[in-house]
Design a protein around this motif. Structure first.
Motif, short mmCIF file in Angstrom:
data_model
loop_
_atom_site.label_atom_id
_atom_site.label_comp_id
_atom_site.label_asym_id
_atom_site.label_seq_id
_atom_site.Cartn_x
_atom_site.Cartn_y
_atom_site.Cartn_z
N THR A 48 2.73 7.46 -3.85
CA THR A 48 3.52 6.23 -3.80
C THR A 48 4.89 6.55 -3.21
N ARG A 49 5.57 5.51 -2.74
CA ARG A 49 6.88 5.70 -2.14
C ARG A 49 7.89 4.79 -2.83
N SER A 70 -3.54 8.19 -4.78
CA SER A 70 -2.72 8.08 -3.57
C SER A 70 -1.25 8.27 -3.92
N ALA A 107 -5.02 -0.64 3.25
CA ALA A 107 -5.20 0.40 2.23
C ALA A 107 -6.42 1.25 2.53
N ARG A 109 -4.63 2.19 -5.36
CA ARG A 109 -4.40 1.09 -6.30
C ARG A 109 -4.58 -0.26 -5.61
N LYS A 142 3.46 9.05 5.46
CA LYS A 142 4.04 8.09 4.53
C LYS A 142 4.11 6.68 5.11
N SER A 152 0.83 -1.21 0.00
CA SER A 152 0.00 0.00 0.00
C SER A 152 0.86 1.25 0.00
N ASP A 153 1.93 1.25 0.79
CA ASP A 153 2.83 2.40 0.83
C ASP A 153 3.62 2.53 -0.47
N LYS A 154 4.03 1.40 -1.03
CA LYS A 154 4.91 1.43 -2.20
C LYS A 154 4.15 1.80 -3.48
N PHE A 155 2.99 1.17 -3.70
CA PHE A 155 2.26 1.34 -4.95
C PHE A 155 1.05 2.28 -4.84
N GLY A 156 0.73 2.73 -3.63
CA GLY A 156 -0.39 3.63 -3.43
C GLY A 156 -1.59 2.91 -2.84
#
Length: 474
Positions: free
Chosen positions: A216-217, A214, A145, A103, A411, A96-100
């Motif tokens: 992304t990171r 959202s 998410a 999504r 984040k 969830s943090d990496k791809f949003g």
């Protein structure tokens, strides 16, 4: 002439300012509209993931008569969902943090609908187990998410508290409505308990264009941590599940529990040494996060265990049908939904500490008051006790969820909510197993119910004391 030009210029400036104000108002209205739809979508999806934890139990005899299957397959049909749901939450939080969050939320919802459709048309027990396991994977993607999406859509703390109350209403009512819907739909056909998810998933998916994107990171993926967390949580939850069927002394149970504990210990060590940990250990240094994790674990441990024992008591000792037993949970479901809706106002006006404290006290009182009634405990007493406990839980859960979100940077909202919900899901699985063991060692289910209620009240008192102590030291 100069005066006319100045007047015209002033008019243009005022017109520009008026246009700018209208643009800002329109932007705020659009943001509130998007936030409202986000809250609705996440609450509905959260309700579905919670309901499917409970809805299958009452349909199990009918499913077995139609599809066949031994006791092991029956267990996996129920526990496959819980096992994957709990063990994949940390991975889902990182994704969830990496791809949003948006999504992953809508991908999870689409997978949940597809898996529900597969389960609806399952032609063997094995196919149904695959469908249930896929639903568990989807639920794990949805939960962290959804919490992160609410945080993103509601930057204002007061609006966030209200949104979390609505979101919590979905989860709070799910465990009560699950047995009821199962009792209603199973006599028509067992497949309807899965088919009912599909239209709701389609409603959620239709709202995707209205939900804001959202962030992304660009984070490195912690493969070692992901692997150890998955092995540890899956083995631990599987071991707890097997306690109920094989017993605590079974070699299989002991092996699963040992592997689970060892993998989780290695996971903590690895998180302290790797450069980009999946779960930064600084999350646990915050008092707010620690309070949320411990209190949340105890609450869901008590609630799942209590629902399990109460359902068993009502059907086995009171002779009630699955549908009639489900009706006993309706008052608590209504109380929880209404309380969750207004919990944001309580949190905003009285503060998180007061809300958590009064909620825990209400839950403990609900458990203890029921024990004072002479045996056998009537169904109406259980309904009242569940309602009081549910009222307290509906106050505490949104307050804890908000506390998690304000205790970490935005984040880290995805992984923080995943850690919080992992503690809750594991707590629920352990609660059912532990209270099930209590039932096997007491001479009657009425005695089991009373022992469970007393133990639950004592645990809640301990949670209250811990929370107040930590807050007093801040």
């Amino acid at each position: 002439m100069t005066s006319i030009n100045e007047s015209a210029a002033l008019g243009l400036v005022r017109e520009d300012e008026s246009l700018e104000r209208e643009t800002r108002r329109a932007s705020r209205r659009s943001a509130r509209y998007s936030a409202g739809l986000t809250t609705f979508a996440t609450s509905l999806a959260f309700f579905l993931t919670g309901m499917d934890t409970m809805i299958v139990n009452v349909a199990l005899p009918t499913i077995t008569a139609d599809l066949g299957g031994n006791m092991a397959l029956q267990q996996w049909m129920i526990d496959g969902y819980t096992l994957l749901f709990a063990s994949l939450l940390l991975l889902a939080g990182s994704l969830s943090d990496k791809f949003g969050a948006k999504r992953m939320f809508f991908f999870g919802t689409a997978l949940f609908g597809a898996a529900s459709l597969l389960s609806t048309f399952a032609w063997t027990m094995l196919v149904l187990i695959v469908g249930r396991c896929l639903m568990g994977v989807a639920a794990a993607l949805i939960l962290p998410a959804s919490m992160a999406l609410i945080n993103e859509a509601n930057p204002d703390p007061r609006r966030r508290a209200f949104a979390l109350g609505l979101w919590g209403a979905g989860s709070a009512s799910a465990s009560a409505f699950g047995p009821l819907f199962g009792g209603l739909l199973t006599p028509i056909h067992w497949s309807l308990i899965f088919a009912v998810n599909v239209p709701f998933c389609l409603i959620v998916l239709a709202l995707a264009p209205k939900v804001a994107p959202s962030p992304t990171r660009a984070i490195s993926f912690d493969w070692l941590g992901q692997t150890l967390a998955l092995i540890g949580l899956a083995s631990l939850v599987a071991g707890v599940i097997e306690i109920g069927s094989l017993g605590i002394s079974s070699p299989v149970t002991l092996a699963l529990l040992s592997v689970g504990v060892a993998a989780l210990v290695l996971f903590v060590i690895a998180q302290a040494k790797v450069g980009h940990p999946m779960v930064p250990l600084n999350l646990f240094r915050n008092d707010g996060m620690r309070i949320s994790l411990i209190v949340g674990f105890i609450m869901i441990f008590n609630w799942f265990g209590m629902v399990f024992i109460s359902t068993l008591f009502l059907q086995s000792e009171q002779g009630m049908s699955p549908f009639a037993a489900g009706l006993v949970f309706i008052p608590s479901a209504v109380v929880m939904v209404v309380t969750n809706v207004f919990s944001g106002q309580v949190i905003n006006s009285m503060g998180t500490r007061f809300t958590v404290s009064i909620g825990l006290i209400a839950m403990a009182v609900g458990f203890l008051a029921a024990v004072l009634v002479p045996a056998p405990m009537p169904a109406w007493v259980i309904a009242v006790a569940l309602s009081v406990v549910g009222l307290g839980g509906a106050l505490v859960t949104p307050a804890l969820s908000g506390l998690v979100l304000v205790s970490v940077e935005q984040k880290q909202a995805g992984i923080a909510s995943a850690v919080f919900n992992t503690f809750r899901q594991v707590g629920g699985a352990i609660g059912v197993a532990v209270f099930g063991v209590v039932a096997t060692f007491t001479p009657s289910l009425d005695g089991s119910l009373r022992a469970v209620f007393i133990a639950a009240a004592l645990l809640l008192i301990c949670a209250f004391a811990y929370a107040r102590l930590r807050w007093a030291e801040r």
